[in-house]
Write an enzyme that holds these catalytic residues in place. Structure first.
Site, PDB file in Angstrom:
ATOM      1  N   HIS A 143     -10.550  -0.434   4.288  1.00 14.74           N
ATOM      2  CA  HIS A 143      -9.368  -0.234   3.438  1.00 14.74           C
ATOM      3  C   HIS A 143      -9.916   0.042   2.037  1.00 14.74           C
ATOM      4  O   HIS A 143      -9.887  -0.824   1.159  1.00 14.74           O
ATOM      5  CB  HIS A 143      -8.498  -1.481   3.452  1.00 14.74           C
ATOM      6  CG  HIS A 143      -7.122  -1.299   2.869  1.00 14.74           C
ATOM      7  ND1 HIS A 143      -6.743  -0.173   2.175  1.00 14.74           N
ATOM      8  CD2 HIS A 143      -6.035  -2.126   2.853  1.00 14.74           C
ATOM      9  CE1 HIS A 143      -5.490  -0.304   1.767  1.00 14.74           C
ATOM     10  NE2 HIS A 143      -5.040  -1.481   2.178  1.00 14.74           N
ATOM     11  N   THR A 163       0.824  -1.207   0.000  1.00 15.57           N
ATOM     12  CA  THR A 163       0.000   0.000   0.000  1.00 15.57           C
ATOM     13  C   THR A 163       0.861   1.263   0.000  1.00 15.57           C
ATOM     14  O   THR A 163       0.605   2.204  -0.754  1.00 15.57           O
ATOM     15  CB  THR A 163      -0.954  -0.002   1.206  1.00 15.57           C
ATOM     16  OG1 THR A 163      -1.767  -1.177   1.158  1.00 15.57           O
ATOM     17  CG2 THR A 163      -1.841   1.222   1.206  1.00 15.57           C
TER      18      THR A 163
END
Length: 306
Positions: free
Chosen positions: A136, A59
């Protein structure tokens, strides 16, 4: 049309039109990533701070690459070695960074709701890169983009999320986003790894993976989150693999077109066998590439909304 919100805090309640806009915009940036010169100028002059209070590889690198591909100036922040370790509050840390004329903050934090709080105390756009076991959103968006890329649609598909549902922010964002886009969503795993009243999220709940595999189009396999003590909720990793591990043998029951996904990092031969992770069914590496395009789309849409 611009996005409805000036932040991306989660997919819960996000309008279908906003999700569609992000996915469609990502298609343009996906083409940019295939060019010899992969840099474009839309965010030139913008400064983005990446505030990561939890460990991250995919990420963090994906956001940094997306920001640089859009020509933004990038400010990296990690809690270890910062003033946070000296007792500085989240509010003071963020406001000090914003005082340096930062336009956008990408934040990962172990506390659910931390990005929502941040969006109330600073003027910069806030993007949630994962908050506790809550959401997320960019991971779910890249998952949806990858599914749409493979099947040409999301509506009417049957997606099963298998594994550690209780601790998974990825599962929640996927459930919210996929259902908004018209997909059917099931979850599968041990009862000890299911949130209480998970049915209220509008999903079908299963505890036997062999009953699910013949009836689905996409299997999104989650990691067992040992760092959140998930390993104490079943007898052993070996037993988990025997009952829920995705293997070639199990996939023999599947539709020929079944697609295997995983948000990473992978525990090979625990939740998924190595030969399945590397098989023709897997789009795991495609997810990684699409993650850069999705994050470019989100950054661009929030910046141009201003």
């Amino acid at each position: 049309m611009p996005l409805e919100s000036r932040h991306l805090l989660g997919l819960h309640g996000m309008p279908k039109a906003d999700i569609q806009l992000i996915l469609d915009t990502a298609t343009s940036f996906r083409e940019v990533l295939e060019r010899p010169i992969k840099k474009v100028p839309p965010l030139q002059g913008k400064t983005i701070a990446n505030m990561f209070f939890e460990n991250s590889t995919r990420t963090r690198f994906s956001f940094e690459l997306a920001e640089r591909r859009l020509s933004a100036d990038v400010l990296g922040f990690q809690a270890s070695g910062s003033s946070v370790s000296k007792g500085e509050t989240l509010k003071d840390t963020a406001r000090n960074i914003e005082a340096m004329k930062v336009d956008m903050v990408v934040m990962r934090h172990s506390a659910a709701g931390a990005p929502h709080y941040l969006s109330q105390v600073i003027d910069a756009n806030v993007i949630n890169a994962g908050d506790g076991a809550h959401e997320h959103p960019t991971q779910a968006l890249l998952d949806m983009y990858t599914i749409r890329e493979k099947f040409g649609r999301l509506e009417g598909l049957h997606v099963c999320i298998v594994g550690d549902i209780s601790h998974s922010r990825v599962a929640r964002s996927n459930i919210y986003g996929l259902r908004t886009m018209g997909a059917k969503v099931s979850v599968c795993g041990p009862a000890t790894l299911m949130p209480r009243d998970v049915e209220r999220l509008g999903v079908d709940v299963h505890h036997h993976i062999d009953d699910v595999i013949p009836n689905i189009d996409v299997l999104n396999v989650l990691r067992i989150q040992m760092e959140r003590d998930a390993g104490r909720l079943f007898p052993s990793l070996r037993e988990y693999h025997n009952y829920y591990g995705i293997t070639k043998q199990r996939l023999e029951q599947a539709r020929s077109s079944i697609t295997i996904m995983h948000p990473g990092p992978i525990n090979r031969d625990v939740e998924i066998s190595a030969d399945v992770a590397d098989s023709e069914h897997s789009v795991i590496l495609q997810q990684v590439l699409n993650g850069v395009a999705i994050r470019m789309a989100v950054l661009y849409l929030l910046a141009t909304r201003n």
